[in-house]
Scaffold this motif. Structure first.
Motif, short mmCIF file in Angstrom:
data_model
loop_
_atom_site.label_atom_id
_atom_site.label_comp_id
_atom_site.label_asym_id
_atom_site.label_seq_id
_atom_site.Cartn_x
_atom_site.Cartn_y
_atom_site.Cartn_z
N SER A 1 32.97 77.38 -72.69
CA SER A 1 32.85 78.02 -71.38
C SER A 1 33.98 77.58 -70.44
O SER A 1 34.15 78.13 -69.37
N ASP A 2 34.74 76.56 -70.89
CA ASP A 2 35.80 76.02 -70.05
C ASP A 2 37.11 76.78 -70.29
O ASP A 2 37.65 76.73 -71.39
N PRO A 3 37.63 77.47 -69.26
CA PRO A 3 38.86 78.25 -69.45
C PRO A 3 40.06 77.41 -69.89
O PRO A 3 41.02 77.92 -70.45
N LYS A 4 39.96 76.09 -69.64
CA LYS A 4 41.04 75.18 -70.04
C LYS A 4 41.33 75.26 -71.55
O LYS A 4 42.46 75.04 -71.99
N TRP A 5 40.29 75.56 -72.34
CA TRP A 5 40.45 75.55 -73.80
C TRP A 5 40.68 76.94 -74.38
O TRP A 5 40.73 77.10 -75.59
N LYS A 6 40.84 77.95 -73.52
CA LYS A 6 41.08 79.31 -74.02
C LYS A 6 42.44 79.37 -74.72
O LYS A 6 43.46 79.04 -74.13
N GLY A 7 42.41 79.77 -75.99
CA GLY A 7 43.65 79.86 -76.77
C GLY A 7 44.26 78.51 -77.09
O GLY A 7 45.40 78.43 -77.52
N ALA A 8 43.48 77.44 -76.86
CA ALA A 8 44.03 76.08 -77.01
C ALA A 8 44.46 75.79 -78.45
O ALA A 8 43.83 76.25 -79.40
N ASN A 9 45.52 75.00 -78.58
CA ASN A 9 45.92 74.45 -79.87
C ASN A 9 44.90 73.38 -80.22
O ASN A 9 44.76 72.38 -79.53
N SER A 10 44.17 73.60 -81.31
CA SER A 10 43.05 72.71 -81.65
C SER A 10 43.49 71.31 -82.05
O SER A 10 42.66 70.40 -82.13
N LEU A 11 44.79 71.12 -82.30
CA LEU A 11 45.26 69.76 -82.58
C LEU A 11 45.01 68.87 -81.36
O LEU A 11 44.85 67.66 -81.49
N GLY B 1 38.12 83.32 -81.85
CA GLY B 1 37.54 82.14 -81.22
C GLY B 1 38.09 81.94 -79.83
O GLY B 1 39.08 82.56 -79.46
N HIS B 2 37.43 81.05 -79.09
CA HIS B 2 37.88 80.74 -77.73
C HIS B 2 39.22 80.01 -77.77
O HIS B 2 40.14 80.30 -77.02
N SER B 3 39.32 79.07 -78.71
CA SER B 3 40.58 78.36 -78.93
C SER B 3 41.37 79.13 -79.98
O SER B 3 41.18 80.32 -80.14
N ASP B 4 42.23 78.43 -80.72
CA ASP B 4 42.98 79.11 -81.79
C ASP B 4 42.14 79.32 -83.05
O ASP B 4 42.61 79.90 -84.02
N GLY B 5 40.88 78.82 -83.04
CA GLY B 5 39.97 79.06 -84.17
C GLY B 5 40.31 78.30 -85.44
O GLY B 5 39.96 78.74 -86.53
N ASP B 6 40.95 77.16 -85.29
CA ASP B 6 41.36 76.36 -86.45
C ASP B 6 40.14 75.63 -87.05
O ASP B 6 39.72 74.60 -86.54
N VAL B 7 39.61 76.19 -88.14
CA VAL B 7 38.37 75.63 -88.72
C VAL B 7 38.55 74.20 -89.22
O VAL B 7 37.61 73.40 -89.15
N VAL B 8 39.73 73.87 -89.73
CA VAL B 8 39.95 72.51 -90.25
C VAL B 8 39.94 71.51 -89.10
O VAL B 8 39.27 70.48 -89.17
#
Ligand code: ZN
Length: 160
Positions: free
Chosen positions: A66-76, A35-42
């Motif tokens: 599409s926003d690079p700000k959220w790449k690898g982001a911690n979904s919390l 996923g673009h972020s950490d892919g945390d489905v919950v």
């Protein structure tokens, strides 16, 4: 005071070499969500359920992939932001119920830590978050261990 309900759903493909992040914590396993972020489905399904209950759009509106700000982001962080949006509209979280669908590994032993992480991000007591896990009985992509899915329902009260 009125009550409103929202639903959320998410699915991510699983691939080797990715961390398995679920409910804000890392679960030891050899595969993790793509996923673009950490892919945390919950976190993603809960975010959509909360935004839906409050009539505030969905996760894609607020955190476009599409926003690079959220790449690898911690979904919390998404949940923390959703909480702020709900606060602004005088919504309070009454209860959340979640079903994670994953063939392996077993998630039950990790639920207390997940609930604590989610509750902290949302500023609620842990007893407002209920987590359940199911397998997909070996059927379809989830059953073959190629994906992880999650359904969430959130109930909120509005205090105007
Ligand atoms: Zn997602």
């Amino acid at each position: 005071m009125s009550f409103r309900c929202g639903i959320g759903y998410d699915l991510h493909r699983l691939a080797e070499g990715r961390k398995l992040i679920i409910g804000g914590i890392e679960v030891p396993f050899d595969k993790g969500p793509v996923g673009h972020s950490d892919g945390d489905v919950v976190a993603h399904a809960l975010c959509d359920a909360l935004l839906g209950a409050a009539g505030l759009g969905d996760i894609g509106t607020h955190f476009p992939d599409s926003d690079p700000k959220w790449k690898g982001a911690n979904s919390l962080l998404f949940l923390e932001h959703a909480r702020k949006l709900l606060d602004e509209k005088q919504f309070r979280i009454a209860h959340m119920d979640v079903v994670v669908i994953l063939e392996r590994p077993k998630l039950g032993p990790h639920f207390p830590k997940m609930r604590a992480a989610l509750a902290k991000s949302l500023g609620v007591a842990t007893d407002k978050i209920h987590l359940k896990a199911k397998t997909n009985e070996g059927v379809d992509a989830v059953g073959r261990g190629e994906a992880i899915a999650c359904h969430a329902v959130a109930t909120v009260s509005q205090h105007l």
